[in-house]
Design a protein around this motif. Structure first.
Motif, mmCIF file in Angstrom:
data_model
loop_
_atom_site.group_PDB
_atom_site.id
_atom_site.type_symbol
_atom_site.label_atom_id
_atom_site.label_comp_id
_atom_site.label_asym_id
_atom_site.label_seq_id
_atom_site.Cartn_x
_atom_site.Cartn_y
_atom_site.Cartn_z
ATOM 1 N N SER A 108 0.808 -1.168 0.009
ATOM 2 C CA SER A 108 -0.077 -0.236 -0.148
ATOM 3 C C SER A 108 0.936 1.159 -0.081
ATOM 4 O O SER A 108 1.157 1.739 1.020
ATOM 5 N N PHE A 109 1.791 1.514 -1.292
ATOM 6 C CA PHE A 109 2.511 2.492 -1.172
ATOM 7 C C PHE A 109 1.965 4.057 -0.803
ATOM 8 O O PHE A 109 0.914 4.371 -1.197
ATOM 9 N N SER A 110 2.740 4.678 -0.139
ATOM 10 C CA SER A 110 2.451 6.267 0.392
ATOM 11 C C SER A 110 3.682 6.770 -0.322
ATOM 12 O O SER A 110 4.655 6.741 0.384
ATOM 13 N N ALA A 111 3.453 7.817 -0.965
ATOM 14 C CA ALA A 111 4.519 8.622 -1.449
ATOM 15 C C ALA A 111 4.776 9.733 -0.249
ATOM 16 O O ALA A 111 5.973 9.882 0.075
ATOM 17 N N THR A 112 4.039 9.914 0.557
ATOM 18 C CA THR A 112 4.426 10.903 1.712
ATOM 19 C C THR A 112 5.051 10.210 2.633
ATOM 20 O O THR A 112 6.183 10.836 3.080
ATOM 21 N N ALA A 113 4.909 8.888 3.081
ATOM 22 C CA ALA A 113 5.560 8.005 3.753
ATOM 23 C C ALA A 113 7.044 7.918 3.343
ATOM 24 O O ALA A 113 8.090 7.918 3.859
ATOM 25 N N TYR A 114 7.056 7.397 1.927
ATOM 26 C CA TYR A 114 8.392 7.012 1.505
ATOM 27 C C TYR A 114 9.175 8.274 1.340
ATOM 28 O O TYR A 114 10.314 8.130 1.659
ATOM 29 N N PHE A 115 8.969 9.579 0.879
ATOM 30 C CA PHE A 115 9.525 10.608 0.493
ATOM 31 C C PHE A 115 9.637 11.569 1.826
ATOM 32 O O PHE A 115 10.633 12.558 1.668
ATOM 33 N N GLY A 116 8.608 11.480 2.443
ATOM 34 C CA GLY A 116 8.547 12.503 3.568
ATOM 35 C C GLY A 116 9.284 11.787 4.850
ATOM 36 O O GLY A 116 9.748 12.821 5.849
ATOM 37 N N PHE A 117 9.216 10.403 5.002
ATOM 38 C CA PHE A 117 9.982 9.810 6.232
ATOM 39 C C PHE A 117 10.967 9.061 5.916
ATOM 40 O O PHE A 117 12.129 8.971 6.590
ATOM 41 N N ALA A 118 10.479 8.094 5.054
ATOM 42 C CA ALA A 118 11.703 6.939 4.878
ATOM 43 C C ALA A 118 12.940 7.326 4.290
ATOM 44 O O ALA A 118 14.148 7.034 4.510
ATOM 45 N N ILE A 119 13.099 8.305 3.330
ATOM 46 C CA ILE A 119 14.105 8.973 2.670
ATOM 47 C C ILE A 119 14.977 9.758 3.893
ATOM 48 O O ILE A 119 16.204 9.453 3.811
ATOM 49 N N ARG A 120 14.293 10.364 4.589
ATOM 50 C CA ARG A 120 15.075 11.093 5.480
ATOM 51 C C ARG A 120 15.375 10.230 6.527
ATOM 52 O O ARG A 120 16.807 10.312 7.049
ATOM 53 N N LEU A 121 14.789 9.111 6.970
ATOM 54 C CA LEU A 121 15.196 8.126 8.080
ATOM 55 C C LEU A 121 16.586 7.447 7.345
ATOM 56 O O LEU A 121 17.523 7.040 8.116
ATOM 57 N N ALA A 122 16.375 7.042 6.237
ATOM 58 C CA ALA A 122 17.387 6.485 5.478
ATOM 59 C C ALA A 122 18.795 7.303 5.235
ATOM 60 O O ALA A 122 19.967 6.633 5.889
ATOM 61 N N ARG A 123 18.610 8.302 4.810
ATOM 62 C CA ARG A 123 19.882 9.309 4.911
ATOM 63 C C ARG A 123 20.430 9.637 6.278
ATOM 64 O O ARG A 123 21.666 9.417 6.409
ATOM 65 N N GLY A 124 19.617 9.795 7.338
ATOM 66 C CA GLY A 124 20.197 10.133 8.499
ATOM 67 C C GLY A 124 20.838 8.929 9.439
ATOM 68 O O GLY A 124 21.847 9.017 9.643
ATOM 69 N N LEU A 125 20.028 7.659 9.035
ATOM 70 C CA LEU A 125 20.800 6.459 9.827
ATOM 71 C C LEU A 125 22.040 6.017 8.805
ATOM 72 O O LEU A 125 23.219 5.701 9.801
ATOM 73 N N SER A 126 21.897 6.081 7.555
ATOM 74 C CA SER A 126 23.388 5.835 6.872
ATOM 75 C C SER A 126 24.452 6.766 7.473
ATOM 76 O O SER A 126 25.550 6.194 7.625
ATOM 77 N N ASN A 127 24.281 8.002 7.413
ATOM 78 C CA ASN A 127 25.493 8.998 7.661
ATOM 79 C C ASN A 127 25.704 9.010 9.238
ATOM 80 O O ASN A 127 27.037 9.293 9.742
ATOM 81 N N ALA A 128 24.709 8.324 10.059
ATOM 82 C CA ALA A 128 25.096 8.265 11.432
ATOM 83 C C ALA A 128 25.788 7.117 11.918
ATOM 84 O O ALA A 128 26.769 6.967 12.521
ATOM 85 N N LEU A 129 25.512 6.033 11.025
ATOM 86 C CA LEU A 129 26.462 4.820 11.189
ATOM 87 C C LEU A 129 27.584 4.390 10.558
ATOM 88 O O LEU A 129 28.524 3.993 10.964
ATOM 89 N N TYR A 130 27.610 5.208 9.130
ATOM 90 C CA TYR A 130 28.862 5.038 8.346
ATOM 91 C C TYR A 130 29.311 6.407 7.784
ATOM 92 O O TYR A 130 28.733 7.206 7.375
ATOM 93 N N ARG A 131 30.601 6.302 7.005
ATOM 94 C CA ARG A 131 30.921 7.363 5.981
ATOM 95 C C ARG A 131 30.646 6.868 4.836
ATOM 96 O O ARG A 131 31.212 5.830 4.209
ATOM 97 N N VAL A 132 29.505 7.103 4.258
ATOM 98 C CA VAL A 132 28.803 6.739 3.116
ATOM 99 C C VAL A 132 29.494 7.126 1.905
ATOM 100 O O VAL A 132 29.798 8.278 1.661
ATOM 101 N N ARG A 133 30.142 6.289 0.943
ATOM 102 C CA ARG A 133 30.765 6.628 -0.192
ATOM 103 C C ARG A 133 30.302 5.843 -1.363
ATOM 104 O O ARG A 133 30.010 4.668 -1.453
ATOM 105 N N LEU A 134 30.334 6.768 -2.666
ATOM 106 C CA LEU A 134 29.756 6.092 -3.990
ATOM 107 C C LEU A 134 31.123 5.598 -4.482
ATOM 108 O O LEU A 134 32.179 6.262 -4.597
ATOM 109 N N GLY A 135 31.108 4.124 -4.846
ATOM 110 C CA GLY A 135 32.348 3.695 -5.515
ATOM 111 C C GLY A 135 32.078 3.871 -7.231
ATOM 112 O O GLY A 135 32.048 5.198 -7.469
ATOM 113 N N TYR A 136 32.341 3.099 -7.786
ATOM 114 C CA TYR A 136 32.190 3.105 -9.295
ATOM 115 C C TYR A 136 30.731 3.491 -9.568
ATOM 116 O O TYR A 136 29.771 2.864 -9.177
ATOM 117 N N HIS A 137 30.462 4.453 -10.529
ATOM 118 C CA HIS A 137 29.088 4.729 -11.106
ATOM 119 C C HIS A 137 29.201 5.515 -12.396
ATOM 120 O O HIS A 137 29.965 6.598 -12.278
#
Length: 451
Positions: A108-137
């Motif tokens: 039951s996809f919710s654009a509000t939940a995905y882009f309003g909550f999940a993306i912020r949580l993913a960004r915050g959690l990733s950068n809180a736990l790791y030094r995130v780096r893009l390798g080859y792209h």
């Protein structure tokens, strides 16, 4: 007509309740649904302006409508009839079973939940736990992907953080639909996962009816252009190595594909970490020869409480580097042209080969590769030995902090010292024999890159 009629209080209450329910169902509920629907449409319109691949109408359809579409699909109807005949049950019983499966699978996809909550949580959690780096792209290549094609990100599976990292890094491209296992069916996590657009899979189900319902959902989503993410290994790596691919979801995507159908582009994604959060659990499962993970809630909660306390007391250090590489896309249409027909096994091997080529090399796995067959080394030799190890990986995509091998060696040694896998004894770096399996676990993630 105008005479007073006496009725019991309980009956009056019942009549009043029916009146309220009738009013709500005919006037209030539709108005509320309309209000939230209009709000969602405004959110989607705003989000689509910045996304490279706009959210597909298929994902925005009402969940009830999608369930109905799925269970009345001709292939599912045939599967229901076959199931009823094979098991000697009435078709209406088989139909209800199919409906149960559909309700379980369809998100039951919710654009509000995905882009309003999940993306912020993913960004915050990733950068809180790791030094995130893009390798080859190949950023230009990824941006130039056919806008009408269905894009499927195909990833190796090191950690449950994989979901978080890739969601964060793909946030400007599209909303991803993941296939998730039984671990995500726990309430209230299940409601959140479904709102993110993920769909559940019973990995151990052997029932033909269930597989047909799931296959049709995946096929419909793919044909509708839904951007997806999948782990061809089918589960987390227990020993750190890339595992042989499983064909389940990949076969659902390729079966029935026609040359003149919507193009499907598979984008290989490779992840690697200086520390996998659940590494001890995975290594214990590997030693026991089972995929039954013994992760008690109390242990998980204790881990997070400890990290929170370290952060509050100013002693928290991030768990090193987490690197993600995006490889060039593999066309399903080109694959069909080459093979004459979709071959899930051949395609899976090709995709895993592409993933293997772009696995990032980060400091801890590199140091683990140096130390896994040694008992001790001199500190003065550490950087040289790590550089020598890199020489065996001529085509590897290496993340070197500050571009310095000496600094990378210092960072890696610090992390392994803190976890008591290595220890300093004067001028020597010594392996703790009880922790050698941990060195092998991290070294295995890049072992295949050695020429």
């Amino acid at each position: 007509m105008m005479q007073t009629v006496e009725i019991p209080v309980w009956l009056f209450g019942l009549i009043l309740l029916f009146a309220v329910v009738t009013f709500a169902s005919h006037f209030l509920f539709p108005s509320v649904r309309w209000f939230f629907r209009r709000r969602m449409e405004r959110v989607v319109k705003r989000v689509n302006k910045r996304l490279e691949r706009p959210i597909e109408p298929f994902k925005l359809a009402r969940r009830y409508d999608m369930i109905q579409r799925l269970i009345y699909d001709p292939d599912v109807s045939q599967a229901i009839a076959d199931h009823a005949r094979r098991n000697g049950v009435p078709e209406n019983v088989a139909f209800e079973q199919a409906r149960k499966y559909a309700r379980e699978i369809v998100p039951s996809f919710s654009a509000t939940a995905y882009f309003g909550f999940a993306i912020r949580l993913a960004r915050g959690l990733s950068n809180a736990l790791y030094r995130v780096r893009l390798g080859y792209h190949d950023d230009a290549g990824l941006s130039a992907l056919d806008k009408d094609a269905t894009v499927v990100f195909v990833m190796n599976h090191r950690s449950n953080m994989d979901y978080v990292l890739v969601t964060y890094l793909a946030a400007e491209r599209s909303a991803l639909a993941y296939a998730v296992g039984e671990w995500a069916r726990v309430w209230p996590l299940s409601r959140l996962i479904k709102a993110m657009g993920a769909y559940f899979i019973r990995r151990k189900s052997r029932g033909d009816l269930y597989r047909r319902v799931l296959a049709r959902y995946v096929h419909l989503a793919t044909q509708a252009g839904v951007t997806q993410a999948m782990f061809p290994e089918g589960g987390l790596s227990l020993d750190g190595r890339l595992a042989a691919p499983k064909l389940g979801l990949l076969k659902y995507i390729t079966d029935g594909y026609e040359k003149d159908g919507r193009e499907v582009l598979f984008v290989p994604v490779a992840l690697n970490y200086d520390r996998v959060l659940e590494d001890r659990i995975l290594m214990a499962a590997d030693a026991a020869g089972t995929r039954r993970f013994r992760a008690r809630i109390s242990v998980v909660a204790g881990f997070f409480v400890k990290q929170l306390w370290l952060r509050l007391s100013g002693r928290f250090h991030r768990f090193g580097y987490a690197a993600v590489s995006f490889g060039p896309p593999v066309s399903l249409r080109a694959h069909v042209h080459k093979c004459g027909a979709p071959d899930a096994e051949v395609l899976a091997k090709e995709l895993m080969a592409h993933i293997a080529e772009i696995v990032p090399v980060v400091p801890v796995p590199l140091l683990a590769s140096v130390m896994q067959d040694r008992d001790s080394i001199s500190k003065a030799d550490l950087a040289g030995l790590m550089q020598e190890e890199l020489g065996k990986m001529k085509s590897a995509h290496v993340h070197m902090p500050r571009g310095e091998i000496e600094y990378s060696a210092e960072i890696a040694l610090k992390h392994l010292n803190e976890r008591r896998i290595l220890r300093n004894e004067g001028d020597l770096i010594v392996v703790d024999e009880k922790q050698r399996f941990a060195l092998r676990y991290y070294a295995n993630s890049i072992e295949h890159l050695k020429s």
